[in-house]
Design a protein around this motif. Structure first.
Motif, PDB file in Angstrom:
ATOM      1  N   GLY A 123       1.147  -0.984   0.223  1.00 11.76           N
ATOM      2  CA  GLY A 123       0.040  -0.142   0.417  1.00 11.76           C
ATOM      3  C   GLY A 123       0.661   0.977   0.065  1.00 11.76           C
ATOM      4  O   GLY A 123       1.738   1.611  -0.460  1.00 11.76           O
ATOM      5  N   SER A 124       0.136   2.446  -0.394  1.00 14.62           N
ATOM      6  CA  SER A 124       0.444   3.267  -0.143  1.00 14.62           C
ATOM      7  C   SER A 124       0.963   4.421   0.986  1.00 14.62           C
ATOM      8  O   SER A 124       0.522   5.586   1.152  1.00 14.62           O
ATOM      9  CB  SER A 124      -0.262   4.430  -0.895  1.00 14.62           C
ATOM     10  OG  SER A 124      -1.476   4.580  -0.698  1.00 14.62           O
ATOM     11  N   ASP A 125       1.023   4.157   2.181  1.00 19.60           N
ATOM     12  CA  ASP A 125       1.305   4.363   3.522  1.00 19.60           C
ATOM     13  C   ASP A 125       2.501   4.970   3.876  1.00 19.60           C
ATOM     14  O   ASP A 125       3.493   4.819   4.323  1.00 19.60           O
ATOM     15  CB  ASP A 125       0.385   3.591   4.915  1.00 19.60           C
ATOM     16  CG  ASP A 125       0.609   4.537   6.206  1.00 19.60           C
ATOM     17  OD1 ASP A 125       1.194   5.712   6.223  1.00 19.60           O
ATOM     18  OD2 ASP A 125      -0.658   3.985   6.801  1.00 19.60           O
ATOM     19  N   ALA A 126       2.656   6.039   3.461  1.00 21.28           N
ATOM     20  CA  ALA A 126       3.903   7.222   3.605  1.00 21.28           C
ATOM     21  C   ALA A 126       4.991   6.314   4.975  1.00 21.28           C
ATOM     22  O   ALA A 126       6.110   6.460   5.315  1.00 21.28           O
ATOM     23  CB  ALA A 126       4.051   8.272   2.969  1.00 21.28           C
ATOM     24  N   ARG A 130       7.646   4.648   5.958  1.00 21.86           N
ATOM     25  CA  ARG A 130       9.625   5.311   6.570  1.00 21.86           C
ATOM     26  C   ARG A 130       9.421   4.221   8.162  1.00 21.86           C
ATOM     27  O   ARG A 130      10.755   4.506   8.362  1.00 21.86           O
ATOM     28  CB  ARG A 130       9.214   6.941   7.023  1.00 21.86           C
ATOM     29  CG  ARG A 130       9.779   7.619   7.700  1.00 21.86           C
ATOM     30  CD  ARG A 130       9.624   8.676   8.408  1.00 21.86           C
ATOM     31  NE  ARG A 130      10.534   9.361   8.687  1.00 21.86           N
ATOM     32  CZ  ARG A 130      10.504  10.608   9.484  1.00 21.86           C
ATOM     33  NH1 ARG A 130       9.504  11.626   9.588  1.00 21.86           N
ATOM     34  NH2 ARG A 130      11.345  11.459  10.593  1.00 21.86           N
ATOM     35  N   ALA A 131       8.556   4.196   8.320  1.00 23.41           N
ATOM     36  CA  ALA A 131       8.955   3.737   9.944  1.00 23.41           C
ATOM     37  C   ALA A 131       9.783   2.153   9.412  1.00 23.41           C
ATOM     38  O   ALA A 131      10.789   1.917  10.194  1.00 23.41           O
ATOM     39  CB  ALA A 131       8.188   3.008  10.554  1.00 23.41           C
ATOM     40  N   LYS A 139      18.104   5.818  11.849  1.00 21.50           N
ATOM     41  CA  LYS A 139      17.780   7.242  11.300  1.00 21.50           C
ATOM     42  C   LYS A 139      18.104   8.217  10.456  1.00 21.50           C
ATOM     43  O   LYS A 139      19.556   7.398   9.953  1.00 21.50           O
ATOM     44  CB  LYS A 139      17.922   8.272  12.507  1.00 21.50           C
ATOM     45  CG  LYS A 139      16.723   7.698  14.258  1.00 21.50           C
ATOM     46  CD  LYS A 139      15.116   8.158  13.327  1.00 21.50           C
ATOM     47  CE  LYS A 139      14.530   7.505  15.244  1.00 21.50           C
ATOM     48  NZ  LYS A 139      13.521   7.772  14.399  1.00 21.50           N
ATOM     49  N   SER A 140      17.576   8.623   9.831  1.00 21.33           N
ATOM     50  CA  SER A 140      18.773   9.071   8.410  1.00 21.33           C
ATOM     51  C   SER A 140      19.741   9.970   8.896  1.00 21.33           C
ATOM     52  O   SER A 140      19.725  10.610   9.914  1.00 21.33           O
ATOM     53  CB  SER A 140      17.496  10.327   7.897  1.00 21.33           C
ATOM     54  OG  SER A 140      17.432  11.564   8.154  1.00 21.33           O
ATOM     55  N   ALA A 153       7.367   9.201  11.168  1.00 23.04           N
ATOM     56  CA  ALA A 153       7.668   7.589  11.216  1.00 23.04           C
ATOM     57  C   ALA A 153       6.133   7.093  12.297  1.00 23.04           C
ATOM     58  O   ALA A 153       5.787   8.087  12.950  1.00 23.04           O
ATOM     59  CB  ALA A 153       8.756   6.622  11.786  1.00 23.04           C
ATOM     60  N   GLN A 154       5.543   5.948  11.786  1.00 15.66           N
ATOM     61  CA  GLN A 154       4.578   4.846  12.371  1.00 15.66           C
ATOM     62  C   GLN A 154       5.050   4.590  13.301  1.00 15.66           C
ATOM     63  O   GLN A 154       6.425   3.967  13.271  1.00 15.66           O
ATOM     64  CB  GLN A 154       3.721   4.038  11.362  1.00 15.66           C
ATOM     65  CG  GLN A 154       3.083   3.695  11.956  1.00 15.66           C
ATOM     66  CD  GLN A 154       2.013   2.328  11.279  1.00 15.66           C
ATOM     67  OE1 GLN A 154       2.395   1.166  10.691  1.00 15.66           O
ATOM     68  NE2 GLN A 154       0.547   2.855  10.484  1.00 15.66           N
TER      69      GLN A 154
END
Length: 335
Positions: A123-126, A130-131, A139-140, A153-154
């Protein structure tokens, strides 16, 4: 397919781009062939995380996810020994890779390390994407994700070792109206004809036809595309589709009780490759009606959505234009 591909194949992104602090950052690399994928995978450090993004140009949610992946990639610095890499794969253009990772819907994200899947996101849950990436890659370390428009992030996601979602088994139980169910979900493959149904067209192997000329192949393709009033060329069989797009097309036809013939293009590479040129349509499945190409999954969906009478003449149990398996005299014969 009117929507633009998620990534520009004509002008692919460079291996890295400059961030606000002038450090090169990661980008999303487009994969166009199996060899390309094998090269990137084999040259990637085993300890690093690979983010595989499966998409299709006709799928609207992929437009958003393409933007999300580009932004997310730019928050990680491009290091001499990378700890993360992002690969974009058109699920229909490189179906062998899609089948390897059991992709049945897009967008679909696979996170892997040392060739082993550690997480998946459908799906498309950003925020979920990210999470998952931050959970496995940390982490980035370049840029501010918030300023790039990425959602937080979720905090609650599925476990890293959770198995990826898989299509429902073809042998799931059916309910009273013939719709297969498993945990309340509809089993798309259960709409397909059973394996005991008579073959619509004869089965051939490419070895039987290695010496046939291009003209003979063209004639054979003409016969095959007209072998039944409605012909579906798919990967696998209706009762056991070998890709998600074939499975969805079978479902659309079966839900509307359409009678159709079928041909398994995986069983004959000459038909598989020849039909791409003959139809001027590079992907499968392909639906043909009256010997004329309708299109792939996206076109079939649009036709059913926009026209209630689409293929109505070929419904089983109603007066129709000779639907169903082709008569023997209409079936293709070896060249």
């Amino acid at each position: 397919m009117n929507s633009a591909p998620p990534l520009d194949k004509q002008n692919p992104a460079p291996a890295s781009q400059e961030s606000a602090d002038s450090r090169p950052t990661c980008t999303v690399t487009e994969i166009t062939t199996e060899a390309d994928f094998a090269h990137h995978s084999s040259s990637f450090p085993s300890s690093a995380l690979q983010v595989l993004y499966f998409h299709a140009p006709w799928a609207e949610p992929c437009k958003q996810m393409s933007t999300v992946l580009r932004a997310l990639a730019s928050t990680y610095a491009a290091e001499p020994t990378p700890r993360i890499g992002f690969l974009s794969i058109d699920a229909e253009e490189v179906p062998e890779i899609s089948e390897q990772y059991e992709v049945t819907q897009v967008p679909y994200i696979v996170l892997q390390r040392d060739g082993k899947t550690v997480d998946t996101v459908s799906g498309s849950d950003a925020s979920r994407v990210r999470a998952a990436v931050e959970r496995h890659a940390g982490k980035s370390n370049s840029g501010d994700p918030g300023k790039l428009g990425l959602p937080p992030a979720q905090t609650v996601t599925k476990k890293a070792d959770s198995a990826p979602s898989e299509p429902l088994a073809p042998h799931s139980q059916t309910n009273g109206n013939g719709s297969a169910t498993s945990g309340g979900a509809k089993n798309l493959s259960a709409y397909a004809p059973s394996s005991g149904d008579p073959a619509t067209v004869p089965e051939y192997s490419s070895a039987q036809n290695n010496d046939q000329s291009k003209e003979e192949l063209q004639q054979r393709l003409k016969e095959l595309t007209s072998a039944a009033p409605v012909m579906l060329f798919l990967k696998g069989t209706p009762s056991a589709p070998q890709c998600g797009f074939s499975r969805q097309t079978v479902s659309l036809l079966r839900e509307r009780n359409i009678r159709y013939g079928f041909f398994n293009i995986l069983a004959d590479d000459e038909v598989r490759q020849g039909l791409k040129e003959y139809a001027d349509w590079p992907t499968f499945p392909q639906l043909w009606v009256g010997g004329e190409l309708v299109g792939g999954l996206d076109i079939v969906k649009e036709e059913f959505e926009n026209d209630d009478d689409f293929l109505a003449d070929y419904k089983a149990g109603e007066r129709r234009n000779a639907g169903g398996p082709a008569a023997p005299q209409k079936q293709a014969t070896p060249a």
